[in-house]
Scaffold this motif. Structure first.
Motif: not given
Length: 188
Positions: A92, A96, A98, A101, A104-105
């Motif tokens: 991470k 910005e 992908e 992201k 993390e998601e």
């Protein structure tokens, strides 16, 4: 529904093939550049069928992993991903990106692989019994990667790249490839 997805995934194919026709190509790239839209469509259809076939086994597994291509990195040169047993693991370093992201998601393992040939080569017997895979790739690599995971005992699900833009195959500059996050979310 599938027809719209197919058109979206091949709408710029002729543009890419024409624009980069003079770029020196590896053996694999020659396959990409000499494949018809129909072959792309066939692989897209096969990814849908593969997902349906392996869905029950996928859902029964306690461990899930998303396997992303390294061409999704926002910056290939400054990425701090660390090589682990099943692939690179995102640190991470760029919020910005992908990959960061997605990492993390989703509450699952996320690995980066540069090519299907490097995927799962260090999978243990435990990995093969517990892990289910969501493979993300371009149409011409996705199915063979899915069959590789299935042959190792790890039921696959497939998500096509929304934009294939890796400099290694398609472009002269680094532009991250991307996926349709709605398609990824449907699997989870």
């Amino acid at each position: 529904m599938l027809q719209n997805t197919w058109h979206h995934n091949t709408s710029n194919l002729n543009y890419y093939l024409e624009k980069y026709k003079d770029k020196p190509k590896s053996k694999q790239e020659k396959i990409f550049f000499n494949s018809s839209k129909e072959l792309y469509y066939l692989n897209m259809l096969c990814s849908e069928i593969m997902g349906r076939i392996f869905r029950p086994d996928y859902e029964s597994r306690k461990r899930k992993a998303i396997v992303l291509p390294t061409c999704m990195k926002i910056n290939q040169k400054s990425c701090h991903a660390i090589e682990k047993k099943l692939g690179e693991v995102c640190q991470k370093c760029n919020p910005e990106c992908e990959i960061a992201k997605i990492t993390e998601e989703y509450d699952c393992e996320v690995y980066l692989v540069s090519h299907k040939s490097s995927a799962f080569q260090n999978a243990t017997d435990t990995d093969k019994k517990e892990l289910a895979i969501v493979g993300v790739a371009c149409p011409l690599n996705l199915i063979s990667g899915g069959w590789k995971a299935a042959a190792l005992g790890m039921p696959p699900q497939c998500v096509l790249l929304d934009k294939v833009a890796c400099s290694r195959h398609w472009l002269n500059e680094d532009v991250p490839s991307s996926i349709n996050k709605k398609e990824l979310k449907k699997i989870f």
